[in-house]
Design a protein around this motif. Structure first.
Motif, PDB file in Angstrom:
ATOM      1  N   ARG A 136       0.831  -1.209   0.000  1.00 30.67           N
ATOM      2  CA  ARG A 136       0.000   0.000   0.000  1.00 30.67           C
ATOM      3  C   ARG A 136       0.868   1.263   0.000  1.00 30.67           C
ATOM      4  O   ARG A 136       0.610   2.208  -0.742  1.00 30.67           O
ATOM      5  CB  ARG A 136      -0.926  -0.018   1.211  1.00 30.67           C
ATOM      6  N   GLU A 137       1.915   1.284   0.826  1.00 27.85           N
ATOM      7  CA  GLU A 137       2.777   2.462   0.902  1.00 27.85           C
ATOM      8  C   GLU A 137       3.541   2.689  -0.401  1.00 27.85           C
ATOM      9  O   GLU A 137       3.635   3.827  -0.879  1.00 27.85           O
ATOM     10  CB  GLU A 137       3.756   2.325   2.072  1.00 27.85           C
ATOM     11  N   GLU A 139       2.661   1.706  -3.364  1.00 28.70           N
ATOM     12  CA  GLU A 139       1.700   2.137  -4.383  1.00 28.70           C
ATOM     13  C   GLU A 139       1.383   3.618  -4.198  1.00 28.70           C
ATOM     14  O   GLU A 139       1.351   4.376  -5.173  1.00 28.70           O
ATOM     15  CB  GLU A 139       0.418   1.306  -4.319  1.00 28.70           C
ATOM     16  N   ALA A 140       1.163   4.041  -2.950  1.00 28.50           N
ATOM     17  CA  ALA A 140       0.864   5.445  -2.670  1.00 28.50           C
ATOM     18  C   ALA A 140       1.996   6.359  -3.136  1.00 28.50           C
ATOM     19  O   ALA A 140       1.747   7.498  -3.548  1.00 28.50           O
ATOM     20  CB  ALA A 140       0.608   5.641  -1.172  1.00 28.50           C
ATOM     21  N   GLN A 141       3.222   5.851  -3.081  1.00 25.32           N
ATOM     22  CA  GLN A 141       4.366   6.653  -3.526  1.00 25.32           C
ATOM     23  C   GLN A 141       4.590   6.577  -5.038  1.00 25.32           C
ATOM     24  O   GLN A 141       5.479   7.228  -5.566  1.00 25.32           O
ATOM     25  CB  GLN A 141       5.626   6.218  -2.773  1.00 25.32           C
TER      26      GLN A 141
END
Length: 189
Positions: A136-137, A139-141
């Motif tokens: 998730r992290e 992907e967020a970046q």
């Protein structure tokens, strides 16, 4: 002139079986999606996943039936090759256009270092699952697309049209920092 041939690599790593990802990567809808996106070769690194992963007496016989599989929605044949472990997985990653990986940090880092389109699928069966937070992290970046075994065709389509950030080679401590933050470790210093 024929379009360039593209290769997708599915990898489950070397430490934990991930039969759900292997099964999802052999689903006819997923195979049709790959073929429609111009992929002609699918490599599956199944690691410690039992060879009867497809619900058949032999996963190898299942793969044999699908080798050179041609979907009904396209005339592009899709060759499927499977292997358990490879001393040169980095070479397979470098030669592939798309990586579909479990969310292990080592596999993610290999794909990012090779600047590949990356779909990461957390293994939901693991206890104290840190994979989902890591995926998730990242992907967020903007480094990858997080997928699930039940939405793999959609995740691959999203990755095919995405513009990803390049992972900083000279700042490899960034990845370590992300892993440490997601695991709840305090930074030293």
């Amino acid at each position: 002139m024929s379009p360039p041939r593209k290769t997708a690599l599915v990898t489950v790593g070397a430490t934990a079986p991930f039969p759900a990802l292997i099964s999802a990567s052999l689903d006819p809808t997923f195979l049709a999606t790959l073929s429609s996106l111009g992929y002609s070769h699918l490599l599956i690194q199944h690691g410690l996943t039992p060879t009867n992963f497809g619900g058949t007496p032999s996963g190898q016989s299942l793969l044999s039936n699908l080798t050179n599989h041609s979907t009904t929605t396209t005339s592009t044949p899709l060759k499927i090759t499977a292997f358990d472990l490879s001393a040169n997985l980095s070479t397979e990653i470098a030669a592939s256009d798309l990586i579909i990986s479990h969310a292990g940090s080592g596999s993610i880092l290999d794909a990012l270092r090779h600047v590949k389109r990356l779909v990461v699928v957390p293994n939901e069966d693991l206890m104290d699952n840190h994979q989902k937070e890591l995926a998730r992290e990242l992907e967020a970046q903007g480094y990858l697309v997080e997928g699930r075994v039940d939405n793999l065709p959609e995740a691959v389509k999203n990755a095919d049209g995405a513009t990803f950030k390049h992972f900083p080679r000279s700042e490899s401590e960034t990845f370590g920092r992300i892993v440490e933050e997601e695991m709840g470790f305090e930074a030293e210093g």
